[in-house]
Motif scaffolding. Structure first.
Motif, PDB file in Angstrom:
ATOM      1  N   THR A  89     -21.647 -38.272  40.368  1.00 27.01           N
ATOM      2  CA  THR A  89     -22.779 -38.280  41.303  1.00 27.01           C
ATOM      3  C   THR A  89     -23.383 -39.678  41.366  1.00 27.01           C
ATOM      4  O   THR A  89     -23.665 -40.223  42.446  1.00 27.01           O
ATOM      5  N   TRP A  90     -23.589 -40.250  40.200  1.00 26.42           N
ATOM      6  CA  TRP A  90     -24.193 -41.580  40.092  1.00 26.42           C
ATOM      7  C   TRP A  90     -23.368 -42.596  40.871  1.00 26.42           C
ATOM      8  O   TRP A  90     -23.900 -43.371  41.668  1.00 26.42           O
ATOM      9  N   THR A 104     -27.508 -35.860  31.838  1.00 25.91           N
ATOM     10  CA  THR A 104     -28.789 -35.421  32.415  1.00 25.91           C
ATOM     11  C   THR A 104     -29.808 -35.008  31.354  1.00 25.91           C
ATOM     12  O   THR A 104     -30.956 -34.749  31.684  1.00 25.91           O
ATOM     13  N   PRO A 111     -34.010 -36.961  30.361  1.00 25.00           N
ATOM     14  CA  PRO A 111     -34.213 -37.983  31.393  1.00 25.00           C
ATOM     15  C   PRO A 111     -35.422 -38.866  31.062  1.00 25.00           C
ATOM     16  O   PRO A 111     -36.195 -38.547  30.155  1.00 25.00           O
ATOM     17  N   ASP A 124     -23.642 -34.948  28.065  1.00 22.18           N
ATOM     18  CA  ASP A 124     -24.351 -34.573  29.290  1.00 22.18           C
ATOM     19  C   ASP A 124     -25.359 -35.670  29.660  1.00 22.18           C
ATOM     20  O   ASP A 124     -26.386 -35.816  28.989  1.00 22.18           O
ATOM     21  N   LYS A 163     -27.658 -38.114  25.234  1.00 30.17           N
ATOM     22  CA  LYS A 163     -26.668 -38.080  26.320  1.00 30.17           C
ATOM     23  C   LYS A 163     -25.268 -38.322  25.737  1.00 30.17           C
ATOM     24  O   LYS A 163     -24.328 -37.567  26.012  1.00 30.17           O
ATOM     25  N   SER A 217     -38.463 -45.381  34.692  1.00 28.68           N
ATOM     26  CA  SER A 217     -37.138 -45.781  34.214  1.00 28.68           C
ATOM     27  C   SER A 217     -37.212 -47.127  33.489  1.00 28.68           C
ATOM     28  O   SER A 217     -36.637 -47.296  32.403  1.00 28.68           O
ATOM     29  N   SER A 235     -30.861 -45.266  40.131  1.00 26.58           N
ATOM     30  CA  SER A 235     -30.406 -43.906  39.852  1.00 26.58           C
ATOM     31  C   SER A 235     -30.126 -43.776  38.358  1.00 26.58           C
ATOM     32  O   SER A 235     -29.294 -44.500  37.823  1.00 26.58           O
ATOM     33  N   ASP A 236     -30.840 -42.873  37.707  1.00 28.81           N
ATOM     34  CA  ASP A 236     -30.639 -42.656  36.275  1.00 28.81           C
ATOM     35  C   ASP A 236     -30.409 -41.183  36.012  1.00 28.81           C
ATOM     36  O   ASP A 236     -30.786 -40.330  36.807  1.00 28.81           O
ATOM     37  N   ASP A 237     -29.840 -40.916  34.839  1.00 29.67           N
ATOM     38  CA  ASP A 237     -29.823 -39.555  34.301  1.00 29.67           C
ATOM     39  C   ASP A 237     -29.085 -38.588  35.221  1.00 29.67           C
ATOM     40  O   ASP A 237     -29.455 -37.414  35.338  1.00 29.67           O
ATOM     41  N   GLU A 238     -28.046 -39.108  35.875  1.00 31.00           N
ATOM     42  CA  GLU A 238     -27.204 -38.280  36.744  1.00 31.00           C
ATOM     43  C   GLU A 238     -25.807 -38.190  36.129  1.00 31.00           C
ATOM     44  O   GLU A 238     -25.403 -39.055  35.365  1.00 31.00           O
ATOM     45  N   ALA A 239     -25.068 -37.156  36.535  1.00 33.21           N
ATOM     46  CA  ALA A 239     -23.671 -37.068  36.131  1.00 33.21           C
ATOM     47  C   ALA A 239     -22.921 -38.281  36.690  1.00 33.21           C
ATOM     48  O   ALA A 239     -23.243 -38.785  37.775  1.00 33.21           O
TER      49      ALA A 239
END
Lengths: 432, 432
Positions: free
Chosen positions: B84-85, A330, A333, A328, A323, A383, B77-81
């Motif tokens: 967005t997060w 995303t 994940p 990025d 990441k 997670s 919430s993980d692995d989001e932009a």
């Protein structure tokens, strides 16, 4: 028949049809025969029950690249340039290794791996009979091979090849099938082409998969181009290496074309993130490899260049570093990071019965103590396993249906003796 | 007077005059009064002795950036932009936070930090009275501040400023001096310049240090240039921020000129490696900062973007990632990585009595169980603490001379209650 039941656990299965199960799992001998939300239908007839509450169960981790005996050199030399580290520290010490050093170094590594939730490891080293004996005793699963450096006279080369073949024949399928063997020339930059071809031929003759180091550093890629006119992937391809089921360690420096060729040939990659960072080799192009359809798994490399064998560290690193480097958030994940260490590992070593909790799969699995602050709130167990867990959270480990760690204690290894013997080996090697 | 003695331990001191001591340490009330190879001279008169064998002692870790209450959102919430997060997940949940949420979220964080060896943490959040009360009870040391976002009408801004001042006045020096307070506008991109200037003035008026987020992402640096014509370092400098004793979190995107200016102004940097990777912000230029003479320390940021508060993870990451990214395996060697989390932390929060084991220093220290496979062979304890250790290896923790963790159990906090309450808070916030 040995049949038993884990009651009321949280199971992270790595099975897409039911990723997380709050429920039950039944084991018969070396296999999982049931996993699901409902009590097993024949529940009343199963006499042995294990309370699974407050624990999270998942498939045992698969470490696809390492040199276990080098655990004797953990912390012996850090923060040095790669060539200094190898030539001034590692090689002189390794030249002194005896059978006893390999035995106790490997035992120390196996102890650390089992206690931190690794149930299968790939090991490429010398004096492999000693390694195999440790694996046999420990209850762990091992994919073992005599790694051969070919920078030596032809008679020595031939002797190493003969050793590698003999070891592979002697031990393949041993220890109730827990030991598998492969053929492994060390690396393109340490093995002349003809030597690699002999290994490929032997792998054909005895139907063995192959493994090697490849494209770990920029320098070795450049040397490959100078010496052979092509980069390592094409070089190995020309030598027939990828005509065998095979996987490579590191693969840090790859072009798009090389990634395509690896995908086309079905070559898997063992990603060794911590070792590549520590030795300043760089960051492998894992998102691109995965996008191209290459199987990727995780390896610790040895404790001399990591310096631990906790695969949970590698999982978290794999989820974090790509990441940051790609920009990025995303990529990789959490679920994918966990796949690398389980299903990806199983695919790399071509053991489709490993890497997931599902009826019919081998009973290689681990239990972590999930009743700790870093697992709260219980938002998303996948997670938490990726971003919060550590190998020190592992309490119980089963391999091939047999319990090998209970409450953090290795059942088949003498931890006190191993620590003392490993310390004594190191003191002797270091001359103090 | 409370005087006691740790006998026969291994002490990693962070004191250059004797980096590793095999010996003894004496504590009187809140201070270390002796550490050395020889038995203390007045040994016979010290009645309370603690057996230090098989343990490694070191200064308590200092976590210089975080938002403890956000532990309630770990794994939500993980692995989001990033946007967005923040906008779709974090802010809507945080808007629902009550005093109870801050209390139990902070308690969960303090529990995790103490158990993993952090003895001092920096916390920037809202409802800070709740945070201070948890710190008071836990025995931990806290550097606390009301972090204020200025994107609101002027009357709300003024109210936030007044809250920040009131909190700083109320709690500075509380809990036997374990609580320190600072002034903290949230970030240049969330605070208009006049709002930041008001904080600077208040910091002058009440003689308080300052802390803020700075240059975490490329986007915010670019916005700063668009809005104010200069990059964030020059912007804050013009607003007088660096005329106060101050430190900034993240500082990922810096020019050479900005690094020089931070060094010139004596501004410290809290390096948040895992959070910066997970949110794909990038990798801070830590080797260049250190070379320029900037004080660097380590922060976890919140468990919502990490997702754990184990500072040993940050130490290892700091030692690994800068090697891999720079291509130089000699940068951030093990000793320097450990300094970031100890002496560097102490210098960042301007507490020179913390961060080392030396006569006269505050008795903030921890003990790890070194009798585990990953600490063998005992080649180099500093290397093992950096490259192999985990917060789960911590068994005992003392802060200000008081034991707050014994055998892995928090003595002053009710772990079962905290886990249950934190879980309940999250369920209510998530509406399930």
């Amino acid at each position: 028949m040995n049949k038993w039941w884990i009651e009321n656990g949280t199971f992270v299965t790595m099975d897409e049809s039911q990723p997380v199960v709050q429920g039950h799992m039944v084991i018969e001998n070396d296999r999982i025969t049931y996993i699901g939300k409902e009590r097993p239908q024949d529940a009343d007839s199963i006499s042995v029950k294990v309370d699974g509450s407050k624990k999270v169960f998942m498939p045992g981790l698969i470490n696809t690249h390492g040199h276990a005996a080098m655990s004797l050199l953990r912390g012996y030399s850090d923060d040095e340039a790669l060539q200094t580290w190898l030539q001034d520290y590692m090689w002189p010490m390794e030249a002194k290794f005896t059978d006893a050093d390999v035995k106790w170094g490997t035992s120390l590594a196996v102890l650390e791996m089992l206690k931190s939730g690794t149930t299968t490891f790939v090991d490429m080293y010398d004096r492999m009979d000693e390694v195999a004996k440790v694996v046999q005793q420990s209850g762990m699963r091992g994919v073992l091979m005599r790694g051969a450096i070919g920078l030596c006279p032809e008679d020595v080369q031939n002797q190493k090849l003969a050793e590698a073949v003999q070891f592979a024949k002697d031990w393949n399928g041993a220890a109730d099938g827990r030991i598998m063997t492969m053929m492994s020339p060390h690396a393109p930059y340490t093995c002349p082409p003809e030597f690699i071809e002999k290994f490929v031929q032997a792998a054909h003759d005895y139907d063995l998969p192959m493994h090697t180091h490849m494209s770990e550093t920029v320098a070795e890629v450049e040397q490959n181009v100078r010496d052979y006119g092509v980069r390592p992937v094409e070089h190995l391809d020309r030598l027939g290496f990828f005509s065998r089921p095979s996987f490579v360690a590191h693969a840090v420096h790859l072009t798009d074309e090389e990634i395509s060729l690896l995908a086309e040939r079905g070559v898997a990659v063992s990603h060794n993130a911590a070792s590549n960072l520590k030795l300043a080799s760089g960051v492998a192009r894992v998102p691109e490899l995965l996008k191209a359809g290459v199987t990727v798994s995780l390896g610790t490399d040895s404790a001399a260049s990591n310096n631990n064998l906790d695969l949970f560290d590698e999982i978290r690193l794999a989820a974090l570093i790509h990441k940051g480097v790609s920009g990025d958030p995303t990529v990789i994940p959490a679920t994918q990071a966990l796949q690398l260490a389980t299903l990806g590992g199983a695919a790399t070593i071509r053991q489709p019965q490993l890497g997931a909790l599902r009826a019919g799969m081998k009973a290689d699995f681990i239990a972590l103590d999930a009743d700790q602050p870093h697992f709260y709130p219980q938002t998303d167990m996948i997670s938490h396993l990726v971003y919060s867990a550590s190998g020190r959270d592992v309490r119980d480990v089963w391999v091939n249906g047999q319990q090998v760690v209970r409450g953090g204690i290795c059942l088949l290894l003498d931890e006190e003796k191993i620590k003392a013997e490993a310390e004594a080996c190191y003191r002797r090697l270091a001359g103090n």
